[in-house]
Design a protein around this motif. Structure first.
Motif, PDB file in Angstrom:
ATOM      1  N   ARG A 116       0.828  -1.214   0.000  1.00  0.00           N
ATOM      2  CA  ARG A 116       0.000   0.000   0.000  1.00  0.00           C
ATOM      3  C   ARG A 116       0.859   1.259   0.000  1.00  0.00           C
ATOM      4  O   ARG A 116       0.540   2.241  -0.683  1.00  0.00           O
ATOM      5  CB  ARG A 116      -0.934  -0.010   1.213  1.00  0.00           C
ATOM      6  CG  ARG A 116      -2.019  -1.087   1.144  1.00  0.00           C
ATOM      7  CD  ARG A 116      -3.038  -0.892   2.242  1.00  0.00           C
ATOM      8  NE  ARG A 116      -2.474  -0.997   3.573  1.00  0.00           N
ATOM      9  CZ  ARG A 116      -2.337  -2.138   4.240  1.00  0.00           C
ATOM     10  NH1 ARG A 116      -2.695  -3.290   3.680  1.00  0.00           N
ATOM     11  NH2 ARG A 116      -1.836  -2.149   5.464  1.00  0.00           N
ATOM     12  N   THR A 117       1.959   1.241   0.756  1.00  0.00           N
ATOM     13  CA  THR A 117       2.841   2.404   0.813  1.00  0.00           C
ATOM     14  C   THR A 117       3.499   2.642  -0.537  1.00  0.00           C
ATOM     15  O   THR A 117       3.615   3.785  -0.999  1.00  0.00           O
ATOM     16  CB  THR A 117       3.910   2.226   1.898  1.00  0.00           C
ATOM     17  OG1 THR A 117       3.278   2.010   3.161  1.00  0.00           O
ATOM     18  CG2 THR A 117       4.809   3.448   1.993  1.00  0.00           C
ATOM     19  N   SER A 118       3.954   1.562  -1.173  1.00  0.00           N
ATOM     20  CA  SER A 118       4.558   1.683  -2.500  1.00  0.00           C
ATOM     21  C   SER A 118       3.578   2.308  -3.482  1.00  0.00           C
ATOM     22  O   SER A 118       3.922   3.233  -4.226  1.00  0.00           O
ATOM     23  CB  SER A 118       4.983   0.294  -2.991  1.00  0.00           C
ATOM     24  OG  SER A 118       5.449   0.351  -4.315  1.00  0.00           O
ATOM     25  N   ASP A 119       2.351   1.822  -3.478  1.00  0.00           N
ATOM     26  CA  ASP A 119       1.330   2.323  -4.398  1.00  0.00           C
ATOM     27  C   ASP A 119       1.030   3.799  -4.148  1.00  0.00           C
ATOM     28  O   ASP A 119       1.038   4.624  -5.073  1.00  0.00           O
ATOM     29  CB  ASP A 119       0.066   1.484  -4.232  1.00  0.00           C
ATOM     30  CG  ASP A 119      -1.069   1.946  -5.123  1.00  0.00           C
ATOM     31  OD1 ASP A 119      -0.890   1.972  -6.351  1.00  0.00           O
ATOM     32  OD2 ASP A 119      -2.135   2.297  -4.592  1.00  0.00           O
ATOM     33  N   ALA A 120       0.773   4.145  -2.881  1.00  0.00           N
ATOM     34  CA  ALA A 120       0.411   5.532  -2.549  1.00  0.00           C
ATOM     35  C   ALA A 120       1.564   6.490  -2.835  1.00  0.00           C
ATOM     36  O   ALA A 120       1.359   7.601  -3.345  1.00  0.00           O
ATOM     37  CB  ALA A 120      -0.015   5.619  -1.089  1.00  0.00           C
ATOM     38  N   SER A 121       2.787   6.073  -2.512  1.00  0.00           N
ATOM     39  CA  SER A 121       3.948   6.944  -2.719  1.00  0.00           C
ATOM     40  C   SER A 121       4.187   7.202  -4.197  1.00  0.00           C
ATOM     41  O   SER A 121       4.427   8.341  -4.622  1.00  0.00           O
ATOM     42  CB  SER A 121       5.194   6.311  -2.090  1.00  0.00           C
ATOM     43  OG  SER A 121       5.026   6.130  -0.697  1.00  0.00           O
ATOM     44  N   TYR A 122       4.125   6.145  -5.000  1.00  0.00           N
ATOM     45  CA  TYR A 122       4.372   6.287  -6.436  1.00  0.00           C
ATOM     46  C   TYR A 122       3.365   7.232  -7.075  1.00  0.00           C
ATOM     47  O   TYR A 122       3.716   8.074  -7.919  1.00  0.00           O
ATOM     48  CB  TYR A 122       4.314   4.917  -7.095  1.00  0.00           C
ATOM     49  CG  TYR A 122       4.708   4.914  -8.555  1.00  0.00           C
ATOM     50  CD1 TYR A 122       6.017   4.647  -8.931  1.00  0.00           C
ATOM     51  CD2 TYR A 122       3.772   5.177  -9.554  1.00  0.00           C
ATOM     52  CE1 TYR A 122       6.384   4.641 -10.274  1.00  0.00           C
ATOM     53  CE2 TYR A 122       4.132   5.173 -10.890  1.00  0.00           C
ATOM     54  CZ  TYR A 122       5.435   4.905 -11.251  1.00  0.00           C
ATOM     55  OH  TYR A 122       5.802   4.911 -12.577  1.00  0.00           O
ATOM     56  N   ARG A 123       2.105   7.103  -6.660  1.00  0.00           N
ATOM     57  CA  ARG A 123       1.037   7.881  -7.292  1.00  0.00           C
ATOM     58  C   ARG A 123       1.032   9.348  -6.855  1.00  0.00           C
ATOM     59  O   ARG A 123       0.294  10.147  -7.431  1.00  0.00           O
ATOM     60  CB  ARG A 123      -0.306   7.205  -7.033  1.00  0.00           C
ATOM     61  CG  ARG A 123      -0.383   5.860  -7.709  1.00  0.00           C
ATOM     62  CD  ARG A 123      -1.688   5.118  -7.557  1.00  0.00           C
ATOM     63  NE  ARG A 123      -1.535   3.754  -8.062  1.00  0.00           N
ATOM     64  CZ  ARG A 123      -1.494   3.409  -9.338  1.00  0.00           C
ATOM     65  NH1 ARG A 123      -1.597   4.355 -10.267  1.00  0.00           N
ATOM     66  NH2 ARG A 123      -1.351   2.154  -9.709  1.00  0.00           N
ATOM     67  N   ARG A 124       1.851   9.688  -5.856  1.00  0.00           N
ATOM     68  CA  ARG A 124       1.991  11.111  -5.528  1.00  0.00           C
ATOM     69  C   ARG A 124       2.640  11.871  -6.674  1.00  0.00           C
ATOM     70  O   ARG A 124       2.403  13.060  -6.857  1.00  0.00           O
ATOM     71  CB  ARG A 124       2.829  11.268  -4.266  1.00  0.00           C
ATOM     72  CG  ARG A 124       2.019  11.089  -3.000  1.00  0.00           C
ATOM     73  CD  ARG A 124       2.878  10.965  -1.761  1.00  0.00           C
ATOM     74  NE  ARG A 124       4.083  11.796  -1.788  1.00  0.00           N
ATOM     75  CZ  ARG A 124       5.103  11.605  -0.962  1.00  0.00           C
ATOM     76  NH1 ARG A 124       5.076  10.611  -0.077  1.00  0.00           N
ATOM     77  NH2 ARG A 124       6.149  12.397  -1.017  1.00  0.00           N
ATOM     78  N   GLY A 125       3.523  11.201  -7.397  1.00  0.00           N
ATOM     79  CA  GLY A 125       4.099  11.809  -8.590  1.00  0.00           C
ATOM     80  C   GLY A 125       5.249  12.759  -8.357  1.00  0.00           C
ATOM     81  O   GLY A 125       5.711  13.396  -9.306  1.00  0.00           O
ATOM     82  N   ASP A 126       5.749  12.846  -7.111  1.00  0.00           N
ATOM     83  CA  ASP A 126       6.881  13.738  -6.859  1.00  0.00           C
ATOM     84  C   ASP A 126       8.135  12.908  -6.596  1.00  0.00           C
ATOM     85  O   ASP A 126       8.065  11.702  -6.360  1.00  0.00           O
ATOM     86  CB  ASP A 126       6.583  14.665  -5.678  1.00  0.00           C
ATOM     87  CG  ASP A 126       6.216  13.914  -4.419  1.00  0.00           C
ATOM     88  OD1 ASP A 126       6.986  13.017  -4.005  1.00  0.00           O
ATOM     89  OD2 ASP A 126       5.155  14.199  -3.824  1.00  0.00           O
ATOM     90  N   PRO A 127       9.319  13.525  -6.637  1.00  0.00           N
ATOM     91  CA  PRO A 127      10.569  12.775  -6.452  1.00  0.00           C
ATOM     92  C   PRO A 127      10.625  12.031  -5.121  1.00  0.00           C
ATOM     93  O   PRO A 127      11.125  10.900  -5.062  1.00  0.00           O
ATOM     94  CB  PRO A 127      11.645  13.866  -6.538  1.00  0.00           C
ATOM     95  CG  PRO A 127      11.036  14.934  -7.390  1.00  0.00           C
ATOM     96  CD  PRO A 127       9.585  14.941  -7.021  1.00  0.00           C
ATOM     97  N   SER A 128      10.132  12.645  -4.057  1.00  0.00           N
ATOM     98  CA  SER A 128      10.154  11.978  -2.755  1.00  0.00           C
ATOM     99  C   SER A 128       9.283  10.725  -2.769  1.00  0.00           C
ATOM    100  O   SER A 128       9.665   9.675  -2.236  1.00  0.00           O
ATOM    101  CB  SER A 128       9.663  12.942  -1.664  1.00  0.00           C
ATOM    102  OG  SER A 128       9.630  12.308  -0.408  1.00  0.00           O
TER     103      SER A 128
END
Length: 257
Positions: A116-128
């Motif tokens: 879930r963290t991988s999915d949510a982080s990737y979809r933020r779309g920013d470098p972080s």
């Protein structure tokens, strides 16, 4: 892996609930693929080898692999995964996919959190967010490799593991073996036997070690006195506490404070 995974490219992490009529016959892969089952039942096949699919079974495929899979349409698979490429270091890329390709991750809660963290982080779309998604991918690959090379404990071992964690978290509590066994839903004899098998010492000795580990931390980091430390860990007899401490550390509490 002897080196950290160097992610050059990763596709968007994806969750999919396979359709009732779903089956999978992959062409030879051109990149690596992380593939994790979060729910459902099925079967996975690669190069003549088969693996029953159930929650926690994960695979890391490498370029050239052509996996196939089916599932029970009444217990449809929920799969999490992504494609990725690694850096040019041949020592790293050669060690990404384990052999066999699949293993069973017993800590399904941690597996779900990483997914879930991988999915949510990737979809933020920013470098972080992208960086965090890459770290999650790296951890997931390591988790699968660890499941392959160091198979996790069975479900019947989980209650004992949980009690051991509770002892380490709260060693000052007035624990009894009867209470531990009751929490694990086992008889005292069953609990003690499993505890010794899994952890190499009796529950009582494990508790003492947990108390001494915490005592060392309190004495060296908190500024608490020897008497305060003994009391916090359930000892009313300070000399007895000091003897136990010295037996396990080779030093007196006063020397470490």
């Amino acid at each position: 892996m002897s080196h950290r995974l160097r992610i050059e490219r990763m596709t968007a992490p994806t969750f999919w609930r396979c359709e009732a009529s779903w089956s999978w016959t992959s062409r030879p892969l051109s990149d690596h693929l992380l593939w994790c089952v979060l729910d459902g039942r099925g079967e996975l096949e690669l190069a003549g080898r088969r693996r029953e699919l159930r929650p926690g079974v994960c695979a890391v495929f490498e370029p050239g692999d052509a996996p196939r899979a089916t599932h029970d349409p009444h217990r449809r698979l929920l799969v999490f995964g992504m494609h990725f490429d690694v850096g040019p270091d041949p020592g790293v890329s050669a060690g990404v996919a384990p052999e066999p390709r699949w293993g069973e991750v017993t800590d399904r809660e941690f597996l779900g959190v990483l997914a879930r963290t991988s999915d949510a982080s990737y979809r933020r779309g920013d470098p972080s967010g992208r960086h965090q998604a890459e770290l999650c991918l790296e951890q997931l690959v390591v988790l699968v490799r660890d499941a392959v090379h160091h198979p996790g404990r069975s479900a019947t071992d989980a209650p004992v593991d949980e009690i051991a964690r509770q002892l380490r978290q709260d060693p000052g509590r007035d624990w009894t073996v009867a209470e531990m066994a009751r929490r694990a839903s086992l008889s005292r004899a069953q609990f003690t036997r499993r505890f010794v098998t899994q952890l190499g010492m009796s529950p009582a000795q494990y508790l003492i070690q947990a108390r001494m580990d915490r005592a060392h931390q309190l004495l060296t980091e908190s500024g608490m006195t020897v008497t305060e430390t003994a009391a916090a860990l359930g000892y009313t007899d300070v000399p007895y506490f000091s003897r136990q401490y010295k037996q396990r550390t080779g030093r007196t509490p006063s020397q470490d404070r």
